[in-house]
Design a protein around this motif. Structure first.
Motif, mmCIF file in Angstrom:
data_model
loop_
_atom_site.group_PDB
_atom_site.id
_atom_site.type_symbol
_atom_site.label_atom_id
_atom_site.label_comp_id
_atom_site.label_asym_id
_atom_site.label_seq_id
_atom_site.Cartn_x
_atom_site.Cartn_y
_atom_site.Cartn_z
ATOM 1 N N SER A 118 0.875 -1.184 0.000
ATOM 2 C CA SER A 118 0.000 0.000 0.000
ATOM 3 C C SER A 118 0.908 1.228 0.000
ATOM 4 C CB SER A 118 -0.882 0.007 1.248
ATOM 5 O OG SER A 118 -0.062 0.231 2.386
ATOM 6 N N SER A 119 0.344 2.383 -0.342
ATOM 7 C CA SER A 119 1.198 3.574 -0.384
ATOM 8 C C SER A 119 1.747 3.904 1.008
ATOM 9 C CB SER A 119 0.449 4.768 -0.993
ATOM 10 O OG SER A 119 -0.827 4.860 -0.472
ATOM 11 N N GLU A 120 0.959 3.611 2.071
ATOM 12 C CA GLU A 120 1.455 3.874 3.434
ATOM 13 C C GLU A 120 2.649 2.980 3.748
ATOM 14 O OE1 GLU A 120 -1.781 3.088 2.820
ATOM 15 O OE2 GLU A 120 -2.550 5.135 2.912
ATOM 16 N N GLU A 121 2.546 1.704 3.337
ATOM 17 C CA GLU A 121 3.659 0.779 3.612
ATOM 18 C C GLU A 121 4.911 1.193 2.839
ATOM 19 O OE1 GLU A 121 1.671 -3.601 4.361
ATOM 20 O OE2 GLU A 121 1.439 -2.713 2.374
ATOM 21 N N LYS A 122 4.729 1.541 1.562
ATOM 22 C CA LYS A 122 5.889 1.938 0.758
ATOM 23 C C LYS A 122 6.570 3.149 1.392
ATOM 24 C CE LYS A 122 7.414 3.953 -3.614
ATOM 25 N NZ LYS A 122 7.096 4.572 -4.897
ATOM 26 N N GLU A 123 5.763 4.117 1.757
ATOM 27 C CA GLU A 123 6.306 5.382 2.260
ATOM 28 C C GLU A 123 7.121 5.199 3.537
ATOM 29 O OE1 GLU A 123 3.261 8.288 3.346
ATOM 30 O OE2 GLU A 123 4.658 8.620 5.011
ATOM 31 N N ARG A 124 6.729 4.222 4.352
ATOM 32 C CA ARG A 124 7.384 4.054 5.649
ATOM 33 C C ARG A 124 8.882 3.856 5.489
ATOM 34 N NH1 ARG A 124 4.441 -0.455 8.294
ATOM 35 N NH2 ARG A 124 2.587 0.699 7.705
ATOM 36 N N PHE A 125 9.290 3.066 4.497
ATOM 37 C CA PHE A 125 10.746 2.879 4.373
ATOM 38 C C PHE A 125 11.271 3.169 2.978
ATOM 39 C CE2 PHE A 125 8.351 -0.957 5.130
ATOM 40 C CZ PHE A 125 8.471 -1.641 3.935
ATOM 41 N N SER A 126 10.494 3.879 2.165
ATOM 42 C CA SER A 126 11.003 4.157 0.814
ATOM 43 C C SER A 126 12.037 5.270 0.851
ATOM 44 C CB SER A 126 9.857 4.544 -0.127
ATOM 45 O OG SER A 126 9.467 5.882 0.079
ATOM 46 N N HIS A 127 12.856 5.301 -0.204
ATOM 47 C CA HIS A 127 13.812 6.381 -0.445
ATOM 48 C C HIS A 127 13.131 7.752 -0.351
ATOM 49 C CE1 HIS A 127 11.654 4.897 -3.820
ATOM 50 N NE2 HIS A 127 12.065 5.825 -4.657
ATOM 51 N N ARG A 128 11.977 7.876 -1.034
ATOM 52 C CA ARG A 128 11.291 9.176 -1.036
ATOM 53 C C ARG A 128 10.720 9.496 0.343
ATOM 54 N NH1 ARG A 128 8.743 8.269 -5.034
ATOM 55 N NH2 ARG A 128 10.256 9.228 -6.416
ATOM 56 N N GLY A 129 10.150 8.482 0.993
ATOM 57 C CA GLY A 129 9.608 8.701 2.342
ATOM 58 C C GLY A 129 10.690 9.271 3.253
ATOM 59 N N ARG A 130 11.870 8.664 3.192
ATOM 60 C CA ARG A 130 12.971 9.102 4.076
ATOM 61 C C ARG A 130 13.438 10.508 3.735
ATOM 62 N NH1 ARG A 130 15.327 3.042 4.272
ATOM 63 N NH2 ARG A 130 14.275 2.529 6.220
ATOM 64 N N ALA A 131 13.628 10.780 2.436
ATOM 65 C CA ALA A 131 14.128 12.106 2.046
ATOM 66 C C ALA A 131 13.097 13.194 2.386
ATOM 67 C CB ALA A 131 14.445 12.127 0.553
ATOM 68 N N ILE A 132 11.845 12.918 2.095
ATOM 69 C CA ILE A 132 10.825 13.960 2.280
ATOM 70 C C ILE A 132 10.555 14.190 3.765
ATOM 71 C CG2 ILE A 132 8.402 14.594 1.814
ATOM 72 C CD1 ILE A 132 10.358 14.862 -0.608
ATOM 73 N N ARG A 133 10.602 13.128 4.566
ATOM 74 C CA ARG A 133 10.427 13.348 6.007
ATOM 75 C C ARG A 133 11.561 14.205 6.554
ATOM 76 N NH1 ARG A 133 8.402 8.094 5.948
ATOM 77 N NH2 ARG A 133 10.380 7.172 6.536
ATOM 78 N N SER A 134 12.774 14.049 6.021
ATOM 79 C CA SER A 134 13.839 14.901 6.566
ATOM 80 C C SER A 134 13.653 16.351 6.118
ATOM 81 C CB SER A 134 15.235 14.330 6.347
ATOM 82 O OG SER A 134 15.645 14.449 5.050
ATOM 83 N N VAL A 135 13.099 16.583 4.924
ATOM 84 C CA VAL A 135 12.766 17.970 4.542
ATOM 85 C C VAL A 135 11.685 18.518 5.485
ATOM 86 C CG1 VAL A 135 11.775 19.461 2.761
ATOM 87 C CG2 VAL A 135 13.352 17.633 2.096
#
Ligand code: IMP
Length: 187
Positions: free
Chosen positions: A163-180
């Motif tokens: 699911s998009s929530e699962e992907k986001e939790r550990f995806s490259h984009r999830g990590r980069a965007i959370r740090s922004v």
């Protein structure tokens, strides 16, 4: 300074959807500055991001921080290829072509995103990364691009099966965007 909205310059509606979902949790709304940005021949995602930031005029949305990102898949068996050429490779040979190139090669890979934000005259760039392996055949219909062949480390399913929530939790984009998002919340 409290940032309540940013403008994401991209032509990719799938990236917009993922980035919006992340910022929503930080109370930041994401305006879509829909534009195709130049992708210069560059050695790193960071360089591409720097060029993309330079290509977005400040006057586009005065006073609103500008976000850009660039992503790529790095295949160990091909010494990091396609990396910054991921889009070209996807558009020209597709997932089938990538799987053929990998036949008989090592299948570990990483997905990386560099994300950059410009606020006034300040630019800040960060990266996110996820390790994984390349599946033997595409699986799943969620997500986009290379998602059906990338299996994040520690799991069995491809990003295309998450699911998009699962992907986001550990995806490259999830990590980069959370740090922004964290950077903005500490301004
Ligand atoms: P770019 O960041 O738009 O240059 O993307 C490079 C290539 O990687 C394109 O073919 C995208 O479809 C693909 N891509 C970018 N992000 C992702 C992702 O999160 N999952 C799968 N493919 C992606």
């Amino acid at each position: 300074m409290v940032v309540r909205r940013i403008a994401f310059a991209t032509s990719n509606a799938d990236k917009l959807r993922e980035v919006r979902a992340i910022f929503r949790r930080y109370g930041v709304s994401v305006l879509w500055d829909r534009r195709r940005l130049p992708e210069p021949q560059a050695d790193s995602l960071r360089e591409v991001v720097r060029a993309k930031l330079a290509a977005v005029p400040s006057r586009a949305l005065p006073g609103v921080p500008v976000l850009v990102e660039d992503s790529g898949i790095f295949l160990s068996g091909l010494r990091g290829f396609p990396g910054v050429y991921s889009r070209f490779v996807y558009d020209s040979i597709g997932l089938g072509g990538v799987l053929r190139l990998l036949e008989g090669q090592e299948r570990t890979a990483s997905f990386r995103t560099a994300a950059g934000i410009r606020i006034g005259r300040t630019e800040w760039i960060t990266e996110g990364r996820v390790e994984g392996t390349i599946a033997s055949a595409p699986r799943g219909t969620a997500g986009f691009g290379y998602d059906p062949i990338f299996v994040p480390r520690g799991g069995r399913r491809t990003f295309g099966e998450l699911s998009s929530e699962e992907k986001e939790r550990f995806s490259h984009r999830g990590r980069a965007i959370r740090s922004v998002a964290r950077y903005l919340s500490h301004l």
